[in-house]
Design a protein around this motif. Structure first.
Motif, short mmCIF file in Angstrom:
data_model
loop_
_atom_site.label_atom_id
_atom_site.label_comp_id
_atom_site.label_asym_id
_atom_site.label_seq_id
_atom_site.Cartn_x
_atom_site.Cartn_y
_atom_site.Cartn_z
N ARG A 170 0.85 -1.19 0.00
CA ARG A 170 0.00 0.00 0.00
C ARG A 170 0.89 1.24 0.00
NH1 ARG A 170 -5.21 0.02 0.38
NH2 ARG A 170 -6.33 -1.90 0.87
N LEU A 171 0.48 2.24 -0.76
CA LEU A 171 1.20 3.49 -0.82
C LEU A 171 0.34 4.60 -0.24
CD1 LEU A 171 2.73 3.18 -4.41
CD2 LEU A 171 3.73 2.49 -2.22
N CYS A 172 0.94 5.44 0.59
CA CYS A 172 0.19 6.49 1.26
C CYS A 172 1.09 7.69 1.46
CB CYS A 172 -0.36 5.99 2.60
SG CYS A 172 0.92 5.36 3.74
N GLY A 173 0.51 8.78 1.97
CA GLY A 173 1.28 9.99 2.17
C GLY A 173 1.86 10.48 0.86
N ARG A 174 3.12 10.93 0.91
CA ARG A 174 3.77 11.45 -0.30
C ARG A 174 4.21 10.35 -1.26
NH1 ARG A 174 7.91 15.83 2.09
NH2 ARG A 174 7.18 15.26 4.17
N ALA A 175 4.07 9.08 -0.83
CA ALA A 175 4.35 7.96 -1.74
C ALA A 175 3.14 7.58 -2.56
CB ALA A 175 4.83 6.76 -0.94
N ASN A 176 1.99 8.15 -2.26
CA ASN A 176 0.76 7.81 -2.98
C ASN A 176 0.91 8.15 -4.46
OD1 ASN A 176 -1.77 6.76 -3.11
ND2 ASN A 176 -2.82 8.62 -2.44
N GLY A 177 0.51 7.21 -5.31
CA GLY A 177 0.60 7.43 -6.75
C GLY A 177 1.90 6.98 -7.37
N ARG A 178 2.87 6.61 -6.55
CA ARG A 178 4.12 6.07 -7.10
C ARG A 178 3.87 4.65 -7.59
NH1 ARG A 178 8.73 9.70 -5.80
NH2 ARG A 178 7.70 11.42 -4.70
N HIS A 179 4.85 4.10 -8.27
CA HIS A 179 4.72 2.75 -8.81
C HIS A 179 5.83 1.87 -8.24
CE1 HIS A 179 1.60 3.86 -11.67
NE2 HIS A 179 2.33 4.92 -11.97
N THR A 180 5.44 0.68 -7.79
CA THR A 180 6.45 -0.29 -7.37
C THR A 180 7.10 -0.86 -8.61
OG1 THR A 180 4.81 -2.06 -7.30
CG2 THR A 180 5.22 -0.86 -5.26
N ARG A 181 8.38 -1.16 -8.49
CA ARG A 181 9.12 -1.65 -9.65
C ARG A 181 8.68 -3.09 -9.96
NH1 ARG A 181 14.74 -1.88 -6.33
NH2 ARG A 181 14.53 -3.96 -5.42
N PRO A 182 8.71 -3.50 -11.21
CA PRO A 182 8.34 -4.87 -11.55
C PRO A 182 9.34 -5.87 -11.00
CG PRO A 182 9.30 -3.78 -13.45
CD PRO A 182 9.15 -2.73 -12.39
N LEU A 183 8.87 -7.12 -10.78
CA LEU A 183 9.78 -8.17 -10.32
C LEU A 183 10.77 -8.52 -11.42
CD1 LEU A 183 7.27 -10.50 -8.48
CD2 LEU A 183 8.94 -8.98 -7.45
#
Length: 544
Positions: free
Chosen positions: A531-544
């Protein structure tokens, strides 16, 4: 198990992640939990408790070394929620630690699937809710990690294995206690003691058969008080402490400090009747006591006689008991060789960190601190800010590695530490209370503890041979405790007071164990379901 649609999708992602990082050789265990509020009556009055699948305390987690635990948690509360895993190290993956500095809360009406691997671990631990003051409402339960069948255990299989969760308790709802703290007040004295969610009335009962031996996994899941555990007319043989097989010392009673877990063997070797199980507060002018029952299957009668008393208020007895708890060097751990490739007493430390607690007022409100810094949570979990290189959330080095001697101030305290460093940490307690500290993600060797001032000469008294390895240690009043820890787990890890009001009001910080390497050997990629929240909201996790 009947997962909902959201849960099934999350589990599929989790499985792909785990297969990528661990391979398919280690078993998976799946848990589907619904967290709700419900009426509970632990001290005879109705309270709003936190239930997991309708249970208070929550269900136990049973696992075996190296198991992958897939725990889908659906938050049916009316506020955000998080679970943390006291003692489960979750190697290379602090994203899943379940505390505010590493993991975004689960919003109300949503679910999150925790990915945990009990890699190279055995022993007795517990889980608990880490946000707000939820711990005062329940939501906790036992965790047991059994040895793999091929690894010998240094005692015969017991006839039964019981989780025993003890802790102080309030009649006030957790929201009332939280409001009290938010207004800058100290937490009052508790109203009672619970054993597995029950007070003396309708207390907990454990069934045994005469002549057989049973394992009790005792954890202090309370908010602030050390507790003494004893069983009328019975001895306890200590066999394991937070993942370490110990010398099998026999005790009449055992001090269990806040956040700590112990395993003891008890043999039903008395005449067949019922016996008191007693838990009482330690080091308090007013002593709270509660009782349960050890019930023989062929019991000839109920409990009789006076409730057995515990040790006196002086700390010497407890200090001597703590020093007597040693590692069983002839026993295997999660692997056949418990010492690995080195012995802690033969390794030179590369850094000394000295931590001192303090209490005081900041802006007219009660606060607690370590090295004068009272922790304030930022708007974004520290681990996510670190991963996404978000500036302005925290500063490495925002807490000194030695006491400053100054007054308490507020900051988001993060201490930088090098990956693979071998560190000495000394906890100083100049207050007239016993304290308890926990380090997430790690076990450490408790090499020394004593009264008075710590000096470099105190190292001459360290136990460098068979000190117990654990994840939570006590510090006695006007005393010190020293630990050695190998920083072999990259991530952002919470070091905190286990006195929950003190933790809530700032007596904690985060240890950033850092390496420049981006290798999966050192730290796993961010889980795809993070889960992404705060200022990390909207970022993307890198692919495996």
């Amino acid at each position: 198990m009947g997962f909902n649609v959201a849960a099934r999708g999350g589990v599929a992602v989790v499985l792909l992640f785990l297969i990528a990082i661990t391979g398919a050789e280690d078993p998976y265990r799946f848990f589907n939990w619904n967290v709700t509020y419900g009426d509970i009556y632990p001290l005879g009055v109705r309270q709003r408790g936190i239930l997991i699948n309708g249970q208070f305390p929550g269900p136990d987690i049973h696992s075996v070394t190296n198991d992958n635990l897939i725990i889908n948690v659906f938050n049916s509360l009316d506020e955000p929620f998080l679970l943390s895993w006291n003692g489960v190290q979750n190697r290379k993956n602090s994203f899943e630690d379940g505390v505010e500095g590493t993991t975004c809360p689960i919003p109300k009406g949503k679910n999150f699937t925790y990915i945990l691997q009990v890699k190279d671990q055995i022993g007795s631990f517990y889980y608990f809710p880490s946000l707000a003051f939820h711990k005062a409402a329940g939501g906790f339960g036992g965790i047991r990690i059994l040895s793999r069948p091929r690894i010998p255990v240094p005692f015969p299989d017991p006839a039964g294995d019981y989780t025993v969760l003890i802790g102080d308790w309030y009649k006030s709802n957790h929201t009332t206690l939280k409001t009290h703290l938010d207004r800058g007040k100290k937490l009052p004295f508790p109203d009672g003691i619970l054993i597995n969610g029950r007070g003396t009335k309708g207390g907990a009962s454990f069934n045994v058969e005469q002549g057989k031996t049973y394992r009790l996994r005792i954890s202090n899941v309370g908010l602030q008080h050390s507790l003494n555990f004893r069983i009328q007319n019975h001895k306890m043989k200590l066999v394991e402490v937070e993942g370490t097989h110990t010398l099998q010392t026999t005790y009449s009673s055992l001090d269990v400090h806040v956040g700590q877990s112990y395993s003891v063997l008890v043999t039903a070797d008395q005449s067949p009747r019922d016996y008191y199980i007693v838990v009482s507060t330690r080091f308090t002018s007013k002593v709270l006591t509660t009782t349960g029952v050890l019930h023989y299957s062929n019991s000839a009668g109920s409990v009789t006689g006076p409730i057995p008393g515990g040790p006196t208020i002086q700390v010497d007895w407890s200090l001597n008991q703590a020093r007597s708890i040693r590692t069983n060097l002839t026993a295997s751990g999660p692997r056949p060789n418990p010492q690995g490739s080195y012995h802690y007493g033969l390794v030179n430390t590369t850094r000394t960190i000295i931590l001192q607690s303090s209490a005081g007022q900041v802006n007219g409100k009660q606060r607690y601190a370590i090295n004068s810094v009272s922790y304030v949570a930022p708007d974004t979990p520290l681990k996510l800010a670190d991963y996404f290189n978000i500036s302005g959330v925290f500063r490495p080095g925002s807490i000194s590695n030695k006491p400053t001697g100054g007054g308490i101030y507020l900051d988001t305290s993060v201490m930088q530490a090098d990956y693979r460093a071998f560190v000495e940490i000394v906890f100083l307690n100049k207050e007239n209370i016993i304290q308890s500290y926990h380090l997430d993600g790690y076990s450490f060797f408790v090499v020394g503890m004593d009264g008075g001032e710590w000096t470099p000469a105190s190292r001459n008294s360290y136990n460098l041979r068979d000190a117990v390895s654990r994840c939570t240690t006590q510090v006695y009043p006007y005393s010190w405790t020293a630990i050695y820890v190998a920083l072999d787990n990259v991530g952002m890890w919470n070091l905190r007071s286990e006195f929950w009001a003190r933790q809530y009001l700032g007596q904690q910080f985060y240890l950033r164990v850092y390496t420049t390497s981006n290798s999966i050997r050192d730290e796993y990629p961010i889980p795809k379901n993070t889960r992404l929240c705060g200022r990390a909201n909207g970022r993307h996790t890198r692919p495996l």
